[in-house]
Write a protein that holds these residues in place. Sequence first.
Motif, PDB file in Angstrom:
ATOM      1  N   ILE A  78       0.893  -1.138  -0.139  1.00  0.00           N
ATOM      2  CA  ILE A  78       0.480   0.365   0.325  1.00  0.00           C
ATOM      3  C   ILE A  78       0.343   1.468  -0.152  1.00  0.00           C
ATOM      4  N   ARG A  79       1.965   1.324   0.765  1.00  0.00           N
ATOM      5  CA  ARG A  79       2.940   2.361   0.562  1.00  0.00           C
ATOM      6  C   ARG A  79       3.035   2.566  -0.920  1.00  0.00           C
ATOM      7  N   ILE A  80       3.739   1.360  -1.325  1.00  0.00           N
ATOM      8  CA  ILE A  80       4.251   1.741  -2.786  1.00  0.00           C
ATOM      9  C   ILE A  80       3.172   2.303  -3.748  1.00  0.00           C
ATOM     10  N   MET A  81       2.186   1.575  -3.505  1.00  0.00           N
ATOM     11  CA  MET A  81       0.563   2.384  -4.088  1.00  0.00           C
ATOM     12  C   MET A  81       0.535   3.781  -4.023  1.00  0.00           C
ATOM     13  N   LEU A  82       0.270   4.094  -2.445  1.00  0.00           N
ATOM     14  CA  LEU A  82       0.296   5.356  -2.215  1.00  0.00           C
ATOM     15  C   LEU A  82       1.299   6.611  -2.785  1.00  0.00           C
ATOM     16  N   ASN A  83       2.697   6.307  -3.160  1.00  0.00           N
ATOM     17  CA  ASN A  83       3.301   7.144  -3.248  1.00  0.00           C
ATOM     18  C   ASN A  83       3.369   7.232  -4.981  1.00  0.00           C
ATOM     19  N   ASN A  84       3.166   6.336  -5.353  1.00  0.00           N
ATOM     20  CA  ASN A  84       2.609   5.948  -6.949  1.00  0.00           C
ATOM     21  C   ASN A  84       1.532   6.940  -7.459  1.00  0.00           C
ATOM     22  N   CYS A  85       0.740   7.029  -6.240  1.00  0.00           N
ATOM     23  CA  CYS A  85      -0.699   8.109  -6.363  1.00  0.00           C
ATOM     24  C   CYS A  85      -0.203   9.516  -6.061  1.00  0.00           C
ATOM     25  N   PHE A  86       0.696   9.529  -5.230  1.00  0.00           N
ATOM     26  CA  PHE A  86       1.502  11.306  -4.916  1.00  0.00           C
ATOM     27  C   PHE A  86       2.090  11.364  -5.952  1.00  0.00           C
ATOM     28  N   ARG A  87       3.333  10.659  -6.554  1.00  0.00           N
ATOM     29  CA  ARG A  87       3.521  11.305  -7.621  1.00  0.00           C
ATOM     30  C   ARG A  87       2.809  11.622  -9.185  1.00  0.00           C
ATOM     31  N   LYS A  88       1.929  10.824  -9.008  1.00  0.00           N
ATOM     32  CA  LYS A  88       1.107  11.177 -10.359  1.00  0.00           C
ATOM     33  C   LYS A  88       0.136  12.417 -10.237  1.00  0.00           C
ATOM     34  N   LYS A  89       0.111  12.527  -8.359  1.00  0.00           N
ATOM     35  CA  LYS A  89      -0.810  14.103  -8.694  1.00  0.00           C
ATOM     36  C   LYS A  89       0.391  15.242  -8.375  1.00  0.00           C
ATOM     37  N   GLU A  90       1.313  15.623  -8.241  1.00  0.00           N
ATOM     38  CA  GLU A  90       2.668  15.799  -8.107  1.00  0.00           C
ATOM     39  C   GLU A  90       3.141  16.128  -9.848  1.00  0.00           C
ATOM     40  N   LYS A  91       3.620  15.309 -10.222  1.00  0.00           N
ATOM     41  CA  LYS A  91       3.246  15.552 -12.001  1.00  0.00           C
ATOM     42  C   LYS A  91       2.356  16.118 -13.258  1.00  0.00           C
ATOM     43  N   PHE A  92       1.142  15.188 -12.560  1.00  0.00           N
ATOM     44  CA  PHE A  92       0.329  16.409 -13.148  1.00  0.00           C
ATOM     45  C   PHE A  92      -1.086  17.469 -12.528  1.00  0.00           C
ATOM     46  N   SER A  93       0.272  18.129 -11.759  1.00  0.00           N
ATOM     47  CA  SER A  93      -1.056  19.333 -10.475  1.00  0.00           C
ATOM     48  C   SER A  93      -2.607  19.001 -10.503  1.00  0.00           C
ATOM     49  N   PHE A  94      -2.478  17.798  -9.723  1.00  0.00           N
ATOM     50  CA  PHE A  94      -3.765  17.480  -9.493  1.00  0.00           C
ATOM     51  C   PHE A  94      -4.537  18.164  -8.747  1.00  0.00           C
ATOM     52  N   LYS A  95      -5.185  19.184  -8.751  1.00  0.00           N
ATOM     53  CA  LYS A  95      -6.150  19.840  -8.115  1.00  0.00           C
ATOM     54  C   LYS A  95      -8.121  19.599  -7.657  1.00  0.00           C
ATOM     55  N   ASN A  96      -8.135  19.629  -6.669  1.00  0.00           N
ATOM     56  CA  ASN A  96      -9.277  19.304  -6.232  1.00  0.00           C
ATOM     57  C   ASN A  96     -10.024  19.901  -5.214  1.00  0.00           C
ATOM     58  N   GLU A  97     -11.491  21.005  -5.436  1.00  0.00           N
ATOM     59  CA  GLU A  97     -11.590  21.770  -4.644  1.00  0.00           C
ATOM     60  C   GLU A  97     -12.684  21.463  -3.689  1.00  0.00           C
ATOM     61  N   PHE A  98     -12.798  21.587  -2.385  1.00  0.00           N
ATOM     62  CA  PHE A  98     -13.468  21.215  -1.529  1.00  0.00           C
ATOM     63  C   PHE A  98     -14.498  22.178  -0.629  1.00  0.00           C
ATOM     64  N   ALA A  99     -15.821  21.200  -0.132  1.00  0.00           N
ATOM     65  CA  ALA A  99     -16.709  22.095  -0.054  1.00  0.00           C
ATOM     66  C   ALA A  99     -16.256  21.918   1.966  1.00  0.00           C
ATOM     67  N   LYS A 100     -16.299  23.104   2.681  1.00  0.00           N
ATOM     68  CA  LYS A 100     -15.893  23.412   3.601  1.00  0.00           C
ATOM     69  C   LYS A 100     -17.044  22.544   4.638  1.00  0.00           C
ATOM     70  N   ALA A 101     -16.827  21.587   5.321  1.00  0.00           N
ATOM     71  CA  ALA A 101     -18.341  21.203   6.043  1.00  0.00           C
ATOM     72  C   ALA A 101     -17.958  21.506   7.807  1.00  0.00           C
ATOM     73  N   ASP A 102     -19.146  21.043   8.438  1.00  0.00           N
ATOM     74  CA  ASP A 102     -19.384  21.724  10.059  1.00  0.00           C
ATOM     75  C   ASP A 102     -18.978  20.264  10.347  1.00  0.00           C
ATOM     76  N   LEU A 103     -18.050  20.053  10.911  1.00  0.00           N
ATOM     77  CA  LEU A 103     -17.833  19.253  11.600  1.00  0.00           C
ATOM     78  C   LEU A 103     -17.857  19.037  13.584  1.00  0.00           C
ATOM     79  N   ASN A 104     -18.802  17.751  13.922  1.00  0.00           N
ATOM     80  CA  ASN A 104     -19.272  18.001  15.370  1.00  0.00           C
ATOM     81  C   ASN A 104     -18.230  16.468  15.392  1.00  0.00           C
ATOM     82  N   GLU A 105     -17.421  16.436  17.087  1.00  0.00           N
ATOM     83  CA  GLU A 105     -16.678  15.113  17.021  1.00  0.00           C
ATOM     84  C   GLU A 105     -17.701  14.385  17.819  1.00  0.00           C
ATOM     85  N   ASN A 106     -18.734  14.326  18.235  1.00  0.00           N
ATOM     86  CA  ASN A 106     -19.551  13.697  19.193  1.00  0.00           C
ATOM     87  C   ASN A 106     -20.511  12.752  18.147  1.00  0.00           C
TER      88      ASN A 106
END
Length: 216
Positions: A78-106
């Motif tokens: 899994i570590r190798i897979m994660l590294n490959n995912c990260f490298r691909k993201k960096e290589k192609f400048s993957f960008k995702n926009e996220f909506a902010k969520a209201d968090l409730n710890e309980n």
Amino acid sequence: MQQSDKLSETEIIDRVLKGEKLLYELIVRRFNSYLYKIGRSYNYNHEDTQDLMQDTYIDAYKSLSQFKNHSNFKTWLIRIMLNNCFRKKEKFSFKNEFAKADLNENVTPMFTNSNNDANKNIHNRELGRVIEESLSKIPEEYRMVFSLREISGLNVSETADLLNISQANVKVRLNRAKVMLREQLEKSYSTSELFEFNLIYCDALTANVMQKINEL
């Protein structure tokens, strides 16, 4: 390979290193679903995820002699897979926009043991798309903790090590990820149903990986 599917990863690796190259197919089939879930949780599409899986298996094969038996093979892969995912993201400048969520710890945990039918087979592709879409909207740091802990079944220590964060942080992020998903997912569905890797895809990807390995 009738009896071979009962071999442990360590036994398979030892025999592959001694020349039984075809046994590596067992590794590929055994971990396809885990790697697929990692790639999809990283917000890669089906095709890109399969490419990343293939690269990961090839990378792992080339590094088998470096694998330490005292380590957990699943975590190592899994570590190798994660590294490959990260490298691909960096290589192609993957960008995702996220909506902010209201968090409730309980908040009540999203998945509970009260649902005794969690292991039932549900072949609802529309549900699968809803789940994937919901997870894709969660910020990556929470999505990856959720994927490793709840989908891939890693423990807190393994997840913390893979993501290079504290165990306390793993727990906090997991709780927040569940909060973000809570209102969008039904409690009656088990995490094992997320991002299922169809057997048809498994066969094709396994064949591709083994073809490339046989060419090495």
